[in-house]
Design a protein around this motif. Structure first.
Motif, PDB file in Angstrom:
ATOM      1  N   PRO A  20     -37.210 -81.027   4.203  1.00 48.31           N
ATOM      2  CA  PRO A  20     -35.887 -80.541   4.623  1.00 48.31           C
ATOM      3  C   PRO A  20     -35.724 -80.513   6.144  1.00 48.31           C
ATOM      4  O   PRO A  20     -34.612 -80.472   6.648  1.00 48.31           O
ATOM      5  CB  PRO A  20     -35.811 -79.127   4.042  1.00 48.31           C
ATOM      6  N   LEU A  21     -36.826 -80.605   6.868  1.00 53.70           N
ATOM      7  CA  LEU A  21     -36.746 -80.647   8.335  1.00 53.70           C
ATOM      8  C   LEU A  21     -36.213 -81.986   8.836  1.00 53.70           C
ATOM      9  O   LEU A  21     -35.768 -82.109   9.962  1.00 53.70           O
ATOM     10  CB  LEU A  21     -38.135 -80.412   8.946  1.00 53.70           C
ATOM     11  N   LYS A  22     -36.329 -83.000   7.977  1.00 56.47           N
ATOM     12  CA  LYS A  22     -35.842 -84.371   8.233  1.00 56.47           C
ATOM     13  C   LYS A  22     -36.686 -85.158   9.234  1.00 56.47           C
ATOM     14  O   LYS A  22     -37.101 -86.259   8.967  1.00 56.47           O
ATOM     15  CB  LYS A  22     -34.380 -84.371   8.683  1.00 56.47           C
ATOM     16  N   THR A  70     -47.717 -77.895  20.215  1.00 56.12           N
ATOM     17  CA  THR A  70     -47.151 -76.538  20.286  1.00 56.12           C
ATOM     18  C   THR A  70     -47.808 -75.572  19.300  1.00 56.12           C
ATOM     19  O   THR A  70     -47.940 -74.393  19.583  1.00 56.12           O
ATOM     20  CB  THR A  70     -45.631 -76.556  20.021  1.00 56.12           C
ATOM     21  N   HIS A  71     -48.197 -76.099  18.118  1.00 57.56           N
ATOM     22  CA  HIS A  71     -48.851 -75.222  17.129  1.00 57.56           C
ATOM     23  C   HIS A  71     -49.525 -76.062  16.056  1.00 57.56           C
ATOM     24  O   HIS A  71     -49.367 -77.276  16.005  1.00 57.56           O
ATOM     25  CB  HIS A  71     -47.859 -74.230  16.533  1.00 57.56           C
ATOM     26  N   LEU A  72     -50.272 -75.374  15.183  1.00 57.02           N
ATOM     27  CA  LEU A  72     -51.188 -76.110  14.304  1.00 57.02           C
ATOM     28  C   LEU A  72     -50.543 -76.787  13.091  1.00 57.02           C
ATOM     29  O   LEU A  72     -51.205 -77.545  12.390  1.00 57.02           O
ATOM     30  CB  LEU A  72     -52.313 -75.180  13.821  1.00 57.02           C
ATOM     31  N   ALA A  74     -48.943 -79.206  10.418  1.00 56.33           N
ATOM     32  CA  ALA A  74     -49.259 -80.632  10.291  1.00 56.33           C
ATOM     33  C   ALA A  74     -48.164 -81.556  10.827  1.00 56.33           C
ATOM     34  O   ALA A  74     -48.464 -82.663  11.262  1.00 56.33           O
ATOM     35  CB  ALA A  74     -49.538 -80.968   8.831  1.00 56.33           C
ATOM     36  N   ASP A  75     -46.903 -81.107  10.801  1.00 53.96           N
ATOM     37  CA  ASP A  75     -45.839 -81.993  11.310  1.00 53.96           C
ATOM     38  C   ASP A  75     -45.882 -82.096  12.838  1.00 53.96           C
ATOM     39  O   ASP A  75     -45.230 -82.958  13.422  1.00 53.96           O
ATOM     40  CB  ASP A  75     -44.443 -81.564  10.818  1.00 53.96           C
ATOM     41  N   HIS A  76     -46.681 -81.258  13.478  1.00 57.32           N
ATOM     42  CA  HIS A  76     -46.838 -81.319  14.932  1.00 57.32           C
ATOM     43  C   HIS A  76     -48.224 -81.843  15.318  1.00 57.32           C
ATOM     44  O   HIS A  76     -48.365 -82.652  16.218  1.00 57.32           O
ATOM     45  CB  HIS A  76     -46.616 -79.925  15.545  1.00 57.32           C
ATOM     46  N   PHE A  77     -49.229 -81.374  14.586  1.00 58.17           N
ATOM     47  CA  PHE A  77     -50.616 -81.665  14.940  1.00 58.17           C
ATOM     48  C   PHE A  77     -51.202 -82.842  14.178  1.00 58.17           C
ATOM     49  O   PHE A  77     -52.117 -83.521  14.647  1.00 58.17           O
ATOM     50  CB  PHE A  77     -51.474 -80.399  14.680  1.00 58.17           C
ATOM     51  N   GLY A 185     -40.907 -76.047  20.645  1.00 60.73           N
ATOM     52  CA  GLY A 185     -41.634 -76.206  19.379  1.00 60.73           C
ATOM     53  C   GLY A 185     -40.798 -75.670  18.233  1.00 60.73           C
ATOM     54  O   GLY A 185     -39.607 -75.973  18.130  1.00 60.73           O
ATOM     55  N   ASP A 186     -41.393 -74.860  17.369  1.00 63.75           N
ATOM     56  CA  ASP A 186     -40.638 -74.270  16.260  1.00 63.75           C
ATOM     57  C   ASP A 186     -40.336 -72.796  16.509  1.00 63.75           C
ATOM     58  O   ASP A 186     -40.027 -72.057  15.589  1.00 63.75           O
ATOM     59  CB  ASP A 186     -41.425 -74.407  14.942  1.00 63.75           C
ATOM     60  N   HIS A 187     -40.430 -72.363  17.770  1.00 61.17           N
ATOM     61  CA  HIS A 187     -40.097 -70.966  18.061  1.00 61.17           C
ATOM     62  C   HIS A 187     -38.587 -70.739  17.945  1.00 61.17           C
ATOM     63  O   HIS A 187     -38.142 -69.764  17.350  1.00 61.17           O
ATOM     64  CB  HIS A 187     -40.607 -70.594  19.452  1.00 61.17           C
ATOM     65  N   GLY A 227     -38.549 -78.489  18.312  1.00 61.42           N
ATOM     66  CA  GLY A 227     -39.418 -79.370  17.539  1.00 61.42           C
ATOM     67  C   GLY A 227     -38.691 -80.168  16.468  1.00 61.42           C
ATOM     68  O   GLY A 227     -39.205 -81.191  16.007  1.00 61.42           O
ATOM     69  N   HIS A 228     -37.518 -79.690  16.069  1.00 58.22           N
ATOM     70  CA  HIS A 228     -36.756 -80.396  15.035  1.00 58.22           C
ATOM     71  C   HIS A 228     -35.260 -80.361  15.364  1.00 58.22           C
ATOM     72  O   HIS A 228     -34.787 -79.431  15.989  1.00 58.22           O
ATOM     73  CB  HIS A 228     -36.955 -79.736  13.664  1.00 58.22           C
ATOM     74  N   ARG A 229     -34.598 -81.426  14.896  1.00 58.19           N
ATOM     75  CA  ARG A 229     -33.134 -81.512  14.999  1.00 58.19           C
ATOM     76  C   ARG A 229     -32.652 -81.560  16.447  1.00 58.19           C
ATOM     77  O   ARG A 229     -33.371 -82.006  17.324  1.00 58.19           O
ATOM     78  CB  ARG A 229     -32.467 -80.370  14.223  1.00 58.19           C
TER      79      ARG A 229
END
Ligand SMILES: [Zn+2]
Length: 324
Positions: A20-22, A70-72, A74-77, A185-187, A227-229
Motif C-alpha cells: 500500500p506504500l506503492k 533512516t531505519h531498519l 526492509a523497504d529502506h534497508f 524517512g518514515d517519521h 520516505g514515501h509518496r
C-alpha cells in the motif's frame, strides 16, 4: 524515474509491488569525491532494477558512493547490502543496528503477538507474508554508527542526524539547516500516516513517536523529503495533523474498551482502518498484523498514562478501563 529536487540532490522512485506504500523515495546526493544514497528499497528484483536504471541515468558510480539508511525496515534497508562496494560506508543508527543483530527477533514478535490475541493459526502466515521477512537484507552488513547530532558532509550539503525514535527504536532523520530541508524517512509522511507498532512490553513506541514529533517541530523546514509518496512543504501543519490523528486513535481505543475488556487483536478488529475491505475477516493477514501492532502501540501508550489497565489473571494480555 529520477528527478532533481535541488542542485545535485535527486530522487529515484523505487516501486514496492503489492505494498500500500506503492513506492520508496531513494535520495541521491552527487558530489565530486563521494556520492550519498539515502534509503534503498526491498531486496527484490523490481527494486534492484529501478535503482540500477536510476543510478545509470544519474551517472552514479557505486564505487564512489556511501549510504545512509533512516531505519531498519526492509523497504529502506533491504537492498543496501547488494549495492555496497568495498569502499562504501553505510551510516546507520545504534538502536536499529542492535535490533538487527538480535537473534530470534521474529520469534519474540510472534510470541508477543500471540499473547495479544493474534490467532495461533495465522501467526506463521503473518510472518511469511511480512515484507521484512521476505525481502530483508540477506546479511547484516558492517555499518558505521552515527549518534544523534552527528553530521555528514557531502558536496554542498551538511546533514545533521536527528534521532526520532517511534517508527523504529533508532529512526533517524537528516536535517540540512542552511537549505532548510529535512530528509524525514518514515517519521513524517504526507499522504499516509506512519505506522507505529509495538511488539514488546519493554517499549512504548507511540510515546517515543509523539516525543520525536515534538523534537522536530521547531526545525525550520521549507521542504520535507519523506520516505514515501510526495514531498511536502506544510511541515508544521502536517506534524499537528499527525499528533491529532494519534489522539483520535487513542480516543477510539478508549471507546472500544468502554464496551468491555479486550486484547490487542480484538481492539484492532474494531478500530477503523483506511483499507478497501468489507470486514476485518477479509483483511489480508499482513494488514491484520500491522493493525494489531498499531492497536497495541495505542494500548501501551494509554497504559503508560494510567488510562487503561491489564486484567490480572488472564492468559492473554487483556486491557480494561478499570483498575482491578
Ligand atoms: Zn518505509
Amino acid at each position: 524515474m529520477t528527478e532533481e529536487i535541488l542542485h545535485n540532490l535527486f530522487r529515484i522512485e523505487i516501486p514496492l509491488p503489492g505494498s500500500p506504500l506503492k513506492s520508496l523515495n531513494s535520495y541521491v546526493i552527487k558530489a565530486p569525491e563521494r556520492n550519498l544514497i539515502i534509503d534503498t528499497g526491498l531486496n527484490r528484483e523490481e527494486c534492484m532494477k529501478a535503482m540500477q536504471t536510476g543510478l545509470r541515468e544519474l551517472d552514479v558510480d557505486l564505487e564512489k558512493t556511501d549510504f545512509f539508511i533512516t531505519h531498519l525496515h526492509a523497504d529502506h534497508f533491504g537492498l543496501v547490502s547488494r549495492l555496497v562496494s568495498d569502499t562504501s560506508t553505510i551510516y546507520f543508527n545504534r538502536p536499529d543496528t542492535e535490533a538487527m543483530k538480535t537473534q530470534g527477533g521474529w520469534e519474540s514478535m510472534i510470541g508477543y503477538a500471540g499473547m495479544n490475541g493474534f490467532p495461533e493459526h495465522e501467526l506463521r502466515a503473518a510472518l511469511h507474508s511480512h515484507p521484512g521477512y521476505r525481502y530483508g537484507s540477506e546479511r547484516v552488513p558492517e555499518v558505521s554508527v552515527l549518534e544523534d547530532g552527528d553530521t555528514i558532509s557531502i558536496g554542498d550539503y551538511l546533514f545533521k542526524c536527528v534521532q526520532t525514535p517511534g517508527h523504529t527504536r533508532g529512526h533517524t532523520c537528516l536535517y540540512e539547516a542552511a537549505k532548510k530541508i529535512l530528509v524525514c524517512g518514515d517519521h513524517i509522511l504526507n499522504d499516509i500516516t506512519p505506522n507505529i507498532q509495538c511488539w514488546s512490553d519493554q517499549e512504548n513506541p507511540l510515546k517515543s513517536y509523539l516525543a520525536s514529533l515534538d523534537k522536530v517541530y521547531g526545525l525550520e523546514v521549507d521542504l520535507a523529503l519523506p520516505g514515501h509518496r510526495r514531498l511536502f512543504r506544510n511541515y508544521k501543519e502536517r506534524i499537528k495533523e499527525l499528533q491529532r490523528h494519534h489522539q483520535n486513535r487513542a480516543d477510539e481505543v478508549l471507546l472500544i474498551l468502554g464496551k468491555g475488556s479486550k486484547h490487542g487483536f480484538q481492539v484492532a478488529s474494531e478500530m477503523t482502518w483506511d483499507i478497501e475491505c468489507e470486514s476485518w475477516e477479509q483483511f489480508p493477514v499482513a494488514q491484520k498484523w500491522f493493525a494489531t501492532g498499531e492497536a497495541i502501540a495505542h494500548l501501551r501508550y494509554l497504559e503508560g498514562k494510567g488510562m487503561v489497565f491489564r486484567v490480572a489473571g488472564e492468559k492473554m494480555i487483556t486491557y480494561s478501563l478499570n483498575h482491578d
